[in-house]
Every structure is written in C-alpha cells, then in structure tokens.
Scaffold this motif. Structure first.
Motif, PDB file in Angstrom:
ATOM      1  N   MET A   1       1.052  -1.148  -0.075  1.00 11.17           N
ATOM      2  CA  MET A   1      -0.174   0.107  -0.020  1.00 11.17           C
ATOM      3  C   MET A   1       0.907   1.466   0.061  1.00 11.17           C
ATOM      4  N   ASP A   2       0.278   2.368  -0.635  1.00 18.07           N
ATOM      5  CA  ASP A   2       1.174   3.351  -1.247  1.00 18.07           C
ATOM      6  C   ASP A   2       1.655   4.274   0.310  1.00 18.07           C
ATOM      7  N   LEU A   3       2.030   5.229   0.287  1.00 15.42           N
ATOM      8  CA  LEU A   3       1.643   6.384   1.752  1.00 15.42           C
ATOM      9  C   LEU A   3       0.870   7.258   1.818  1.00 15.42           C
ATOM     10  N   LEU A   4      -0.011   7.513   0.352  1.00 17.75           N
ATOM     11  CA  LEU A   4      -1.629   8.627   0.770  1.00 17.75           C
ATOM     12  C   LEU A   4      -2.487   7.362   1.415  1.00 17.75           C
ATOM     13  N   ALA A   5      -2.700   6.471   0.443  1.00 19.11           N
ATOM     14  CA  ALA A   5      -2.936   5.019   0.820  1.00 19.11           C
ATOM     15  C   ALA A   5      -3.452   4.737   2.464  1.00 19.11           C
ATOM     16  N   ARG A   6      -1.992   4.934   2.762  1.00 20.38           N
ATOM     17  CA  ARG A   6      -2.079   4.223   4.599  1.00 20.38           C
ATOM     18  C   ARG A   6      -2.353   5.485   4.947  1.00 20.38           C
ATOM     19  N   MET A   7      -2.646   6.864   4.941  1.00 23.08           N
ATOM     20  CA  MET A   7      -2.619   7.579   5.571  1.00 23.08           C
ATOM     21  C   MET A   7      -3.758   7.959   5.413  1.00 23.08           C
ATOM     22  N   ARG A   8      -5.028   8.262   4.392  1.00 29.93           N
ATOM     23  CA  ARG A   8      -6.190   7.784   4.305  1.00 29.93           C
ATOM     24  C   ARG A   8      -6.781   6.742   5.384  1.00 29.93           C
ATOM     25  N   GLU A   9      -6.358   5.615   5.052  1.00 29.37           N
ATOM     26  CA  GLU A   9      -6.677   4.846   6.578  1.00 29.37           C
ATOM     27  C   GLU A   9      -6.486   5.528   7.652  1.00 29.37           C
ATOM     28  N   ILE A  10      -6.040   5.983   8.304  1.00 31.08           N
ATOM     29  CA  ILE A  10      -5.368   6.231   9.436  1.00 31.08           C
ATOM     30  C   ILE A  10      -6.126   7.170   9.710  1.00 31.08           C
ATOM     31  N   CYS A  11      -6.284   8.506   8.654  1.00 33.98           N
ATOM     32  CA  CYS A  11      -6.563   9.652   9.360  1.00 33.98           C
ATOM     33  C   CYS A  11      -8.393   9.671   8.944  1.00 33.98           C
ATOM     34  N   LEU A  12      -8.644   9.284   7.753  1.00 33.03           N
ATOM     35  CA  LEU A  12     -10.250   9.413   7.263  1.00 33.03           C
ATOM     36  C   LEU A  12     -11.080   7.968   8.565  1.00 33.03           C
ATOM     37  N   ALA A  13     -10.141   7.485   9.271  1.00 31.46           N
ATOM     38  CA  ALA A  13     -11.032   5.878  10.057  1.00 31.46           C
ATOM     39  C   ALA A  13     -11.319   7.147  11.714  1.00 31.46           C
ATOM     40  N   LEU A  14     -10.804   8.792  12.184  1.00 36.11           N
ATOM     41  CA  LEU A  14     -11.520   9.119  12.917  1.00 36.11           C
ATOM     42  C   LEU A  14     -12.376   9.646  12.426  1.00 36.11           C
ATOM     43  N   PRO A  15     -12.955  10.685  13.854  1.00 33.21           N
ATOM     44  CA  PRO A  15     -14.574  11.338  13.554  1.00 33.21           C
ATOM     45  C   PRO A  15     -14.574  12.118  12.937  1.00 33.21           C
ATOM     46  N   PRO A  50       9.821  12.140   1.822  1.00 33.75           N
ATOM     47  CA  PRO A  50       8.514  11.906   2.274  1.00 33.75           C
ATOM     48  C   PRO A  50       8.405  12.003   3.414  1.00 33.75           C
ATOM     49  N   HIS A  51       7.220  12.562   3.874  1.00 35.85           N
ATOM     50  CA  HIS A  51       7.228  12.817   4.752  1.00 35.85           C
ATOM     51  C   HIS A  51       5.483  13.458   5.413  1.00 35.85           C
ATOM     52  N   LEU A  52       5.507  14.170   6.747  1.00 37.14           N
ATOM     53  CA  LEU A  52       3.910  14.167   7.189  1.00 37.14           C
ATOM     54  C   LEU A  52       4.842  15.464   8.643  1.00 37.14           C
ATOM     55  N   TRP A  53       3.185  15.800   8.354  1.00 35.78           N
ATOM     56  CA  TRP A  53       3.444  17.421   9.542  1.00 35.78           C
ATOM     57  C   TRP A  53       2.110  17.089  10.425  1.00 35.78           C
ATOM     58  N   CYS A  54       2.784  16.975  11.252  1.00 33.62           N
ATOM     59  CA  CYS A  54       1.521  17.221  12.049  1.00 33.62           C
ATOM     60  C   CYS A  54       1.094  17.417  13.522  1.00 33.62           C
ATOM     61  N   ALA A  55       0.198  18.155  14.091  1.00 33.71           N
ATOM     62  CA  ALA A  55       0.080  18.779  14.909  1.00 33.71           C
ATOM     63  C   ALA A  55       0.394  17.340  16.184  1.00 33.71           C
ATOM     64  N   ALA A  56       1.319  18.194  17.668  1.00 36.07           N
ATOM     65  CA  ALA A  56       1.959  17.561  18.185  1.00 36.07           C
ATOM     66  C   ALA A  56       1.704  18.391  19.971  1.00 36.07           C
ATOM     67  N   PRO A  57       1.074  17.130  20.819  1.00 40.53           N
ATOM     68  CA  PRO A  57       0.784  17.609  22.192  1.00 40.53           C
ATOM     69  C   PRO A  57       1.594  18.653  23.001  1.00 40.53           C
ATOM     70  N   ASP A  58       1.946  19.550  23.506  1.00 40.05           N
ATOM     71  CA  ASP A  58       2.852  20.273  24.303  1.00 40.05           C
ATOM     72  C   ASP A  58       3.876  19.215  24.875  1.00 40.05           C
ATOM     73  N   GLY A  90      12.215   5.087   3.189  1.00 43.77           N
ATOM     74  CA  GLY A  90      12.955   3.496   4.752  1.00 43.77           C
ATOM     75  C   GLY A  90      12.029   2.674   4.702  1.00 43.77           C
ATOM     76  N   ALA A  91      11.506   2.615   6.205  1.00 43.77           N
ATOM     77  CA  ALA A  91      10.019   1.663   6.737  1.00 43.77           C
ATOM     78  C   ALA A  91       9.606   2.124   7.614  1.00 43.77           C
ATOM     79  N   PRO A  92       8.388   2.934   7.458  1.00 42.36           N
ATOM     80  CA  PRO A  92       7.969   3.207   8.657  1.00 42.36           C
ATOM     81  C   PRO A  92       7.200   2.393   9.595  1.00 42.36           C
ATOM     82  N   ASP A  93       7.328   2.665  10.936  1.00 43.84           N
ATOM     83  CA  ASP A  93       6.439   1.767  11.695  1.00 43.84           C
ATOM     84  C   ASP A  93       5.283   2.501  11.488  1.00 43.84           C
TER      85      ASP A  93
END
Length: 118
Positions: A1-15, A50-58, A90-93
């Motif tokens: 599965m490519d990066l975009l498909a993986r991120m869609r699966e993860i993010c769109l599962a959230l309310p 390839p990378h992502l930016w994400c909000a993070a807790p303090d 590489g091989a993202p976790d």
C-alpha cells in the motif's frame, strides 16, 4: 500500500475528518476546518523525502527530535507551534504513525470528538 493510501486509512477512520489538498499536499481536517496532518509524498522545500507534518501535544516535538533526529524534525511554517515532522522514507513504523496521527487529532479536535475516541 502506498503512503497516501495508508495515511487515508489512518486519518479518515477518525470522527468527522475530511481530506483535501492544501498547498498542493493531501491534508486531513477535523470538521473540514482544522488541520491535523499534512502528507508531503514528494517532500517539501528543502526536505526532499516523503514525510508528514502533524500537530503534537506540548513538549512532544522536542522529545521525539531529541530521541531520534534522523526520523523526526521541526517542520517549516508550523514547527514553531509545536508541530512535528516525521520522515516516511525507509520502512515507516505504521503503528507509530497511527499513534502520532491520533495524537495530532486529539491535539486539535473539539473535546466532544476526542471523548468519542475513548
């Protein structure tokens, strides 16, 4: 599965999340307004990997960068607000990426939506 498909699966599962391009990159929003993750499949500016930016807790940005500076970085534009850059070459976790995305969602989502995750 490519990066975009993986991120869609993860993010769109959230309310109440949506996806659309923002500044040319796939970006996920809470209630179609608040960004919590942006994916740069081909890289962005000087970060030509390839990378992502994400909000993070303090405090998380500094902790993760200190722990593994080869994988985590302070992204331009949003890094000063505590956002985290995550390399995906590489091989993202994917279990870790999922947790980071959920933390990003929790960081910006309304309390009612966050409570629904529990």
């Amino acid at each position: 599965m490519d990066l975009l498909a993986r991120m869609r699966e993860i993010c769109l599962a959230l309310p109440e999340t949506t996806e659309r391009l923002s500044h040319g990159s796939p970006t996920w929003f809470v209630r179609d307004r608040t960004v919590f993750v942006t994916l740069h499949v081909e890289g962005h500016h000087d970060n030509r990997f390839p990378h992502l930016w994400c909000a993070a807790p303090d405090g998380v940005q500094g902790e993760l960068i200190a722990e593994d500076p080869a994988r985590f970085f302070r992204p331009p534009y949003v890094g000063h607000r505590g956002w985290l850059g995550v390399r995906l070459d590489g091989a993202p976790d994917w279990a870790e990426i999922r947790e980071l995305a959920i933390d990003a969602y929790r960081t910006v989502a309304p309390k009612r939506l966050v409570a629904g995750l529990e």
